[in-house]
Design a protein around this motif. Structure first.
Motif, PDB file in Angstrom:
ATOM      1  N   ALA A 205       1.000  -1.381   0.132  1.00  0.00           N
ATOM      2  CA  ALA A 205       0.203  -0.107   0.285  1.00  0.00           C
ATOM      3  C   ALA A 205       0.816   1.281  -0.322  1.00  0.00           C
ATOM      4  O   ALA A 205       0.499   2.224  -0.518  1.00  0.00           O
ATOM      5  CB  ALA A 205      -1.492   0.158   1.057  1.00  0.00           C
ATOM      6  N   ASP A 206       2.102   1.506   0.823  1.00  0.00           N
ATOM      7  CA  ASP A 206       3.285   2.444   1.108  1.00  0.00           C
ATOM      8  C   ASP A 206       3.378   3.121  -0.783  1.00  0.00           C
ATOM      9  O   ASP A 206       3.521   4.242  -0.646  1.00  0.00           O
ATOM     10  CB  ASP A 206       4.179   1.867   1.474  1.00  0.00           C
ATOM     11  N   HIS A 209       1.426   4.997  -2.814  1.00  0.00           N
ATOM     12  CA  HIS A 209       0.871   6.049  -2.837  1.00  0.00           C
ATOM     13  C   HIS A 209       2.276   6.611  -3.160  1.00  0.00           C
ATOM     14  O   HIS A 209       2.731   7.384  -3.854  1.00  0.00           O
ATOM     15  CB  HIS A 209       0.981   6.105  -0.736  1.00  0.00           C
ATOM     16  N   GLY A 212       2.346   6.881  -7.316  1.00  0.00           N
ATOM     17  CA  GLY A 212       1.659   8.613  -7.306  1.00  0.00           C
ATOM     18  C   GLY A 212       2.329   9.887  -7.110  1.00  0.00           C
ATOM     19  O   GLY A 212       2.527  10.331  -8.068  1.00  0.00           O
ATOM     20  N   ALA A 213       2.920   9.893  -6.031  1.00  0.00           N
ATOM     21  CA  ALA A 213       3.777  10.543  -6.397  1.00  0.00           C
ATOM     22  C   ALA A 213       5.456  10.871  -6.767  1.00  0.00           C
ATOM     23  O   ALA A 213       5.257  12.270  -7.139  1.00  0.00           O
ATOM     24  CB  ALA A 213       4.762  10.858  -4.561  1.00  0.00           C
ATOM     25  N   ASP A 218      -2.689  10.549 -10.538  1.00  0.00           N
ATOM     26  CA  ASP A 218      -4.098  10.351  -9.373  1.00  0.00           C
ATOM     27  C   ASP A 218      -3.955   8.955  -8.970  1.00  0.00           C
ATOM     28  O   ASP A 218      -4.764   8.339 -10.057  1.00  0.00           O
ATOM     29  CB  ASP A 218      -5.475  10.668  -9.574  1.00  0.00           C
ATOM     30  N   GLY A 220      -6.028   7.178  -6.868  1.00  0.00           N
ATOM     31  CA  GLY A 220      -6.541   6.658  -5.817  1.00  0.00           C
ATOM     32  C   GLY A 220      -7.823   6.161  -6.313  1.00  0.00           C
ATOM     33  O   GLY A 220      -8.675   5.561  -6.150  1.00  0.00           O
ATOM     34  N   LEU A 269      -5.500  -0.600  -1.983  1.00  0.00           N
ATOM     35  CA  LEU A 269      -4.854   0.448  -1.270  1.00  0.00           C
ATOM     36  C   LEU A 269      -4.813   0.616   0.087  1.00  0.00           C
ATOM     37  O   LEU A 269      -3.872   2.152   0.832  1.00  0.00           O
ATOM     38  CB  LEU A 269      -5.702   2.243  -1.815  1.00  0.00           C
ATOM     39  N   ARG A 270      -5.481   0.188   0.553  1.00  0.00           N
ATOM     40  CA  ARG A 270      -5.907   0.750   1.835  1.00  0.00           C
ATOM     41  C   ARG A 270      -5.111  -0.722   2.954  1.00  0.00           C
ATOM     42  O   ARG A 270      -5.042  -1.054   4.435  1.00  0.00           O
ATOM     43  CB  ARG A 270      -6.759  -0.006   2.440  1.00  0.00           C
TER      44      ARG A 270
END
Length: 470
Positions: A205-206, A209, A212-213, A218, A220, A269-270
């Motif tokens: 999950a990390d 993210h 995305g960065a 996005d 999401g 994602l979670r």
């Protein structure tokens, strides 16, 4: 009369080839080396500084060496594993390795190491427990010479192309530094996205993210996630990459409807997927990767048939890649069914299959490679990258897959000095096999020499869509 204080150096293994195999071998032994899949560190060539010491070069990064020594009761910490480099005693590590030198007899590691020591480095003293310090000193002297800096070594070893393996989140700074330096060595990255595709990986999950960065996409939504993957693939291609690489613990491709994959992605994602959901998610993503490969031309590599980190205590203390990965059976026909029946007939797609399950060569993989136009069969991998493994491979696959559906050779190594040793072993195996075929009257000498060049170099260039530089 002079009395030798130690035995003579090992002879060149090529001298043991029958004369007809030796004749074929001589036509390919000096061909440039194409290394389209491996795990060398691109920072070596970006920085071009001297390799630090013999232990750091030959022992610490080589899990073939580590697993054998661990099996003999050697503590990994005594080999410098998990110990900061500044606190290691490289000479003591080398002495410990030398005390167990006979443990490697009969293994391909022994052959690679002898080739590396005596032919690549030029050590003049045979290694034994009693000569460890002398051999260490000889290696240390060579490593201090300009000819053993990474770039000069790359050229001197006759390496034409070398691909590294780089995580999807790698900024590829070392590859950028190599390009900016003006040095002409052809080193390219390979896109390894497992950390963002497989929810069973730690920190998945990390990692999503972070993806995305890094890309500015996005992530999401599932569509945004796919955009981020395409963004990274393009970044790799801009630096010369021609392939992706996928470690597949359980091969089970499946195509999910949009609602299900979007829901699974939201839970990924979670970090909320259970084992079964994670497997379905990754099975779907492998098909997405195949579709992207058909779109952008990157060759897809699938490595399956290994159960990773089977020593739970060792994994907890030292992490992965400590030699506790073990071959297991794999269902290739069922596992690739959804992928191949969705995209396997696309002429733009190419997939290279690697296995540790030798039983699947004749039963599944050779027939599959002999039918599906997208498939190429990778060479004997890991435990089977050996003289006998190469012989078994040819015996089991050629009659069904032919030669043109084989991917040639790649060394898959973390130890740069073992590259010529491994390719030489493959070329000897190729020559032995082709000589056997000649004796059986299956084809003539001209065809054997053409096939020898194909298997030694040209198949890798063709399979990985590389342009030859020689």
């Amino acid at each position: 009369m002079t009395t030798r204080s130690h035995p003579v150096l090992p002879t060149d293994p090529a001298e043991a080839l029958p004369s007809d195999a030796r004749d074929i071998y001589e036509t390919i032994r000096a061909l440039p080396i194409v290394s389209p899949h491996g795990h060398c560190d691109p920072a070596w060539w970006a920085q071009d500084t001297a390799f630090p010491d013999p232990a750091e070069l030959l022992i610490v990064p080589d899990h073939y060496v580590l697993r054998m020594l661990y099996s003999q009761g050697v503590e990994l910490a005594d080999l410098g594993i998990g110990v900061p480099r500044a606190e290691r005693d490289p000479r003591a590590i080398f002495r410990l390795f030398a005390r167990h030198w006979d443990s490697f007899l009969g293994t391909p590691s022994r052959g690679w190491l002898e080739h590396t020591l005596y032919r690549t480095i030029g050590v003049e003293t045979p290694l034994s427990p009693g000569t460890a310090d002398a051999v260490y000193d000889e290696i240390a002297v060579r490593l201090a010479e300009p000819g053993f800096r990474p770039r000069r070594l790359f050229e001197r070893l006759g390496i034409e192309t070398l691909a590294t393996t780089d995580a999807a989140l790698d900024p590829l700074a070392s590859h950028d530094a190599i390009a900016a330096s003006g040095w002409s060595g052809h080193i390219i990255p390979t896109f390894r996205p497992d950390d963002v595709l497989d929810p069973a990986r730690p920190g998945h999950a990390d990692n999503l993210h972070a993806l995305g960065a890094l890309t500015g996409c996005d992530i999401g939504s599932y569509a945004g996630f796919l955009d981020a993957l395409r963004h990274r693939r393009a970044a790799f291609r801009a630096r010369g990459a021609t392939a992706t690489d996928h470690d597949v613990p359980v091969l089970a491709t499946t195509w999910l409807d949009p609602q299900e994959i979007a829901g699974l992605y939201g839970r990924a994602l979670r970090g909320a997927l259970d084992r079964g959901e994670a497997r379905r998610f990754y099975g779907h993503m492998l098909i997405e990767m195949a579709q992207m490969s058909a779109e952008d031309g990157m060759v897809m590599q699938i490595h399956a048939g290994s159960r990773r980190s089977t020593n739970a205590a060792l994994f907890a203390s030292h992490g992965p890649d400590m030699g506790a990965d073990i071959p297991v059976a794999m269902d290739w026909v069922g596992g690739l069914d959804a992928l191949l029946n969705r995209v396997g007939n696309d002429p733009a797609l190419r997939i290279v299959l690697f296995t540790l399950d030798e039983a699947s060569y004749a039963r599944e993989l050779a027939p599959m490679a002999g039918h599906w136009p997208c498939l190429r069969l990778g060479p004997p991998w890991w435990f089977h990258d050996s003289p006998n493994g190469i012989r078994r491979y040819f015996d089991r696959v050629v009659e069904t897959a032919g030669y043109r559906n084989l991917a040639g050779f790649n060394d898959d190594t973390r130890a740069v000095l073992s590259i010529p040793a491994r390719h030489d072993m493959w070329r000897r195996g190729v020559s032995q096999h082709l000589a056997d075929q000649l004796r059986a009257g299956l084809f003539g000498r001209a065809e054997a020499e053409t096939l020898a060049g194909w298997l030694a170099r040209d198949a890798a260039l063709d399979t990985y869509r590389l342009k030859g530089t020689h």
